[in-house]
Design a protein around this motif. Structure first.
Motif, PDB file in Angstrom:
ATOM      1  N   GLN A  76       4.433   3.308  -2.544  1.00 44.00           N
ATOM      2  CA  GLN A  76       3.679   4.265  -1.745  1.00 44.00           C
ATOM      3  C   GLN A  76       2.584   4.963  -2.556  1.00 44.00           C
ATOM      4  O   GLN A  76       2.007   5.936  -2.089  1.00 44.00           O
ATOM      5  CB  GLN A  76       4.624   5.327  -1.179  1.00 44.00           C
ATOM      6  CG  GLN A  76       5.624   4.773  -0.199  1.00 44.00           C
ATOM      7  CD  GLN A  76       4.944   4.349   1.089  1.00 44.00           C
ATOM      8  OE1 GLN A  76       4.166   5.087   1.666  1.00 44.00           O
ATOM      9  NE2 GLN A  76       5.225   3.137   1.521  1.00 44.00           N
ATOM     10  N   LEU A  81      -1.782   1.978  -1.465  1.00 48.82           N
ATOM     11  CA  LEU A  81      -2.228   2.223  -0.097  1.00 48.82           C
ATOM     12  C   LEU A  81      -3.723   1.953   0.047  1.00 48.82           C
ATOM     13  O   LEU A  81      -4.157   1.298   0.999  1.00 48.82           O
ATOM     14  CB  LEU A  81      -1.902   3.658   0.325  1.00 48.82           C
ATOM     15  CG  LEU A  81      -0.431   4.060   0.349  1.00 48.82           C
ATOM     16  CD1 LEU A  81      -0.303   5.551   0.635  1.00 48.82           C
ATOM     17  CD2 LEU A  81       0.355   3.259   1.346  1.00 48.82           C
ATOM     18  N   GLU A  85      -5.455  -0.903   2.404  1.00 50.15           N
ATOM     19  CA  GLU A  85      -6.355  -0.506   3.486  1.00 50.15           C
ATOM     20  C   GLU A  85      -7.734  -1.138   3.350  1.00 50.15           C
ATOM     21  O   GLU A  85      -8.333  -1.560   4.345  1.00 50.15           O
ATOM     22  CB  GLU A  85      -6.444   1.017   3.567  1.00 50.15           C
ATOM     23  CG  GLU A  85      -5.142   1.635   4.054  1.00 50.15           C
ATOM     24  CD  GLU A  85      -5.134   3.148   4.041  1.00 50.15           C
ATOM     25  OE1 GLU A  85      -6.205   3.764   3.786  1.00 50.15           O
ATOM     26  OE2 GLU A  85      -4.055   3.720   4.290  1.00 50.15           O
ATOM     27  N   LEU A  99      -1.294   3.627   9.659  1.00 51.68           N
ATOM     28  CA  LEU A  99      -0.303   4.083   8.690  1.00 51.68           C
ATOM     29  C   LEU A  99       0.802   4.755   9.495  1.00 51.68           C
ATOM     30  O   LEU A  99       0.529   5.611  10.341  1.00 51.68           O
ATOM     31  CB  LEU A  99      -0.936   5.070   7.701  1.00 51.68           C
ATOM     32  CG  LEU A  99      -0.007   5.679   6.652  1.00 51.68           C
ATOM     33  CD1 LEU A  99       0.577   4.611   5.735  1.00 51.68           C
ATOM     34  CD2 LEU A  99      -0.769   6.719   5.834  1.00 51.68           C
ATOM     35  N   ASP A 105       5.519   0.669   6.858  1.00 55.24           N
ATOM     36  CA  ASP A 105       4.423   1.478   6.311  1.00 55.24           C
ATOM     37  C   ASP A 105       3.180   1.406   7.189  1.00 55.24           C
ATOM     38  O   ASP A 105       2.476   2.397   7.365  1.00 55.24           O
ATOM     39  CB  ASP A 105       4.091   1.018   4.890  1.00 55.24           C
ATOM     40  CG  ASP A 105       5.235   1.278   3.931  1.00 55.24           C
ATOM     41  OD1 ASP A 105       5.768   2.408   3.941  1.00 55.24           O
ATOM     42  OD2 ASP A 105       5.616   0.349   3.195  1.00 55.24           O
ATOM     43  N   TYR A 106       2.894   0.208   7.717  1.00 55.29           N
ATOM     44  CA  TYR A 106       1.713   0.002   8.561  1.00 55.29           C
ATOM     45  C   TYR A 106       2.100  -0.819   9.783  1.00 55.29           C
ATOM     46  O   TYR A 106       3.007  -1.652   9.729  1.00 55.29           O
ATOM     47  CB  TYR A 106       0.609  -0.742   7.799  1.00 55.29           C
ATOM     48  CG  TYR A 106      -0.066   0.097   6.751  1.00 55.29           C
ATOM     49  CD1 TYR A 106      -1.162   0.894   7.074  1.00 55.29           C
ATOM     50  CD2 TYR A 106       0.386   0.100   5.443  1.00 55.29           C
ATOM     51  CE1 TYR A 106      -1.773   1.679   6.114  1.00 55.29           C
ATOM     52  CE2 TYR A 106      -0.228   0.882   4.478  1.00 55.29           C
ATOM     53  CZ  TYR A 106      -1.310   1.665   4.819  1.00 55.29           C
ATOM     54  OH  TYR A 106      -1.918   2.439   3.874  1.00 55.29           O
TER      55      TYR A 106
END
Length: 152
Positions: A76, A81, A85, A99, A105-106
Protein backbone atom coordinates in the motif's frame (compact mmCIF):
# COMPACT_ATOMS: atom_id res chain seq x y z
CA UNK A 1 -21.90 28.79 -5.56
CA UNK A 2 -25.18 27.27 -4.39
CA UNK A 3 -27.38 25.51 -6.96
CA UNK A 4 -30.96 26.73 -7.22
CA UNK A 5 -33.92 24.93 -8.81
CA UNK A 6 -33.22 26.46 -12.23
CA UNK A 7 -29.61 25.29 -12.14
CA UNK A 8 -30.81 21.80 -11.22
CA UNK A 9 -33.31 21.80 -14.11
CA UNK A 10 -30.54 22.90 -16.49
CA UNK A 11 -28.16 20.18 -15.28
CA UNK A 12 -30.86 17.51 -15.45
CA UNK A 13 -31.85 18.51 -18.99
CA UNK A 14 -28.24 18.57 -20.18
CA UNK A 15 -27.52 15.17 -18.60
CA UNK A 16 -30.44 13.66 -20.51
CA UNK A 17 -29.69 15.40 -23.83
CA UNK A 18 -26.34 17.16 -23.97
CA UNK A 19 -26.81 18.35 -27.55
CA UNK A 20 -29.80 20.55 -26.85
CA UNK A 21 -29.45 23.93 -28.51
CA UNK A 22 -29.58 26.93 -26.21
CA UNK A 23 -33.06 27.73 -27.58
CA UNK A 24 -34.31 24.19 -26.84
CA UNK A 25 -32.70 24.20 -23.41
CA UNK A 26 -34.11 27.61 -22.47
CA UNK A 27 -37.59 26.42 -23.50
CA UNK A 28 -37.21 23.16 -21.53
CA UNK A 29 -36.32 24.99 -18.31
CA UNK A 30 -38.55 28.03 -18.90
CA UNK A 31 -35.81 30.69 -19.15
CA UNK A 32 -35.00 33.32 -21.72
CA UNK A 33 -32.25 32.18 -24.12
CA UNK A 34 -29.80 34.84 -22.85
CA UNK A 35 -30.35 33.96 -19.18
CA UNK A 36 -30.05 30.27 -20.03
CA UNK A 37 -26.77 30.84 -21.85
CA UNK A 38 -25.34 32.86 -18.95
CA UNK A 39 -26.31 30.19 -16.42
CA UNK A 40 -24.82 27.35 -18.47
CA UNK A 41 -21.60 29.33 -18.88
CA UNK A 42 -21.49 29.87 -15.09
CA UNK A 43 -22.12 26.16 -14.44
CA UNK A 44 -19.23 25.34 -16.79
CA UNK A 45 -16.92 27.98 -15.28
CA UNK A 46 -17.68 26.81 -11.73
CA UNK A 47 -16.97 23.18 -12.66
CA UNK A 48 -20.48 21.76 -12.31
CA UNK A 49 -20.30 20.84 -16.00
CA UNK A 50 -16.90 19.29 -16.61
CA UNK A 51 -17.30 18.49 -20.31
CA UNK A 52 -19.50 17.16 -23.10
CA UNK A 53 -19.14 13.76 -24.75
CA UNK A 54 -20.75 11.48 -27.30
CA UNK A 55 -21.77 8.13 -25.80
CA UNK A 56 -20.74 5.39 -28.23
CA UNK A 57 -22.70 2.12 -28.38
CA UNK A 58 -20.15 -0.56 -27.37
CA UNK A 59 -21.86 -3.14 -29.61
CA UNK A 60 -21.27 -1.00 -32.68
CA UNK A 61 -17.50 -0.87 -32.00
CA UNK A 62 -17.22 -4.56 -31.04
CA UNK A 63 -16.76 -4.04 -27.29
CA UNK A 64 -19.69 -6.16 -26.12
CA UNK A 65 -18.01 -7.74 -23.09
CA UNK A 66 -17.85 -5.83 -19.79
CA UNK A 67 -15.64 -7.22 -17.06
CA UNK A 68 -15.23 -5.92 -13.52
CA UNK A 69 -11.76 -6.70 -12.19
CA UNK A 70 -10.83 -6.50 -8.52
CA UNK A 71 -7.10 -5.85 -8.12
CA UNK A 72 -5.09 -6.58 -4.99
CA UNK A 73 -1.67 -4.97 -4.79
CA UNK A 74 1.44 -6.34 -3.11
CA UNK A 75 1.80 -3.22 -0.92
CA UNK A 76 0.00 0.00 0.00
CA UNK A 77 3.02 2.30 -0.24
CA UNK A 78 2.45 5.56 -2.11
CA UNK A 79 5.00 4.67 -4.78
CA UNK A 80 3.23 1.34 -5.48
CA UNK A 81 -0.18 3.03 -5.70
CA UNK A 82 1.19 5.83 -7.91
CA UNK A 83 2.95 3.41 -10.26
CA UNK A 84 -0.19 1.29 -10.59
CA UNK A 85 -2.42 4.31 -11.24
CA UNK A 86 -0.11 5.77 -13.89
CA UNK A 87 0.18 2.43 -15.69
CA UNK A 88 -3.53 1.55 -15.58
CA UNK A 89 -4.38 4.99 -17.04
CA UNK A 90 -2.51 3.93 -20.19
CA UNK A 91 -4.70 0.84 -20.81
CA UNK A 92 -7.47 2.05 -23.17
CA UNK A 93 -9.78 -0.88 -22.42
CA UNK A 94 -10.00 0.22 -18.76
CA UNK A 95 -12.96 2.60 -18.68
CA UNK A 96 -12.96 3.14 -14.92
CA UNK A 97 -10.50 2.59 -12.10
CA UNK A 98 -11.50 3.12 -8.48
CA UNK A 99 -9.36 2.95 -5.34
CA UNK A 100 -11.45 0.88 -2.94
CA UNK A 101 -11.95 0.27 0.75
CA UNK A 102 -12.45 -3.41 1.50
CA UNK A 103 -10.90 -6.65 0.26
CA UNK A 104 -9.69 -5.34 -3.11
CA UNK A 105 -7.42 -2.33 -3.56
CA UNK A 106 -8.86 -1.28 -6.94
CA UNK A 107 -11.95 -2.02 -8.99
CA UNK A 108 -11.66 -1.72 -12.77
CA UNK A 109 -14.39 -1.62 -15.40
CA UNK A 110 -12.91 -3.15 -18.55
CA UNK A 111 -14.35 -3.61 -22.04
CA UNK A 112 -13.34 -6.33 -24.47
CA UNK A 113 -14.56 -7.91 -27.69
CA UNK A 114 -15.23 -11.27 -26.01
CA UNK A 115 -13.79 -13.67 -23.41
CA UNK A 116 -10.81 -14.52 -25.61
CA UNK A 117 -9.97 -10.84 -26.07
CA UNK A 118 -10.26 -10.31 -22.31
CA UNK A 119 -7.91 -13.28 -21.71
CA UNK A 120 -5.34 -11.58 -23.96
CA UNK A 121 -5.81 -8.27 -22.17
CA UNK A 122 -5.57 -10.01 -18.80
CA UNK A 123 -2.26 -11.66 -19.73
CA UNK A 124 -0.60 -8.80 -21.61
CA UNK A 125 -1.82 -5.70 -19.80
CA UNK A 126 -3.53 -6.25 -16.47
CA UNK A 127 -1.31 -8.95 -14.96
CA UNK A 128 1.78 -6.91 -15.76
CA UNK A 129 0.60 -3.71 -14.07
CA UNK A 130 3.01 -2.60 -11.32
CA UNK A 131 2.38 -4.10 -7.90
CA UNK A 132 -0.42 -6.48 -8.91
CA UNK A 133 -0.55 -9.44 -6.55
CA UNK A 134 -3.99 -10.82 -7.39
CA UNK A 135 -6.99 -10.32 -9.65
CA UNK A 136 -10.61 -11.48 -9.50
CA UNK A 137 -12.68 -10.97 -12.66
CA UNK A 138 -16.47 -10.94 -12.99
CA UNK A 139 -18.16 -10.87 -16.40
CA UNK A 140 -21.36 -8.86 -16.78
CA UNK A 141 -24.03 -11.07 -18.33
CA UNK A 142 -26.49 -8.30 -19.14
CA UNK A 143 -26.73 -4.58 -18.47
CA UNK A 144 -30.00 -3.91 -16.69
CA UNK A 145 -29.54 -0.18 -16.09
CA UNK A 146 -26.84 2.20 -17.19
CA UNK A 147 -26.81 5.96 -16.92
CA UNK A 148 -24.31 8.77 -16.74
CA UNK A 149 -26.86 11.13 -15.16
CA UNK A 150 -26.25 12.01 -11.52
CA UNK A 151 -29.25 12.66 -9.27
CA UNK A 152 -29.34 16.40 -8.63
Amino acid sequence: MQLDDTDRRLLNALQRRGRLSNAELSEAVNLSPSACHRRVQRLEKDGYISGYVALVDPRKVNRRTIVYVEITLSAQADEVLDAFEKAVARVPEVLECHLMAGAADYLLKVVAEDAEDFARLHRRALASLPGVQGMQSSFALRTVRQTTALPI
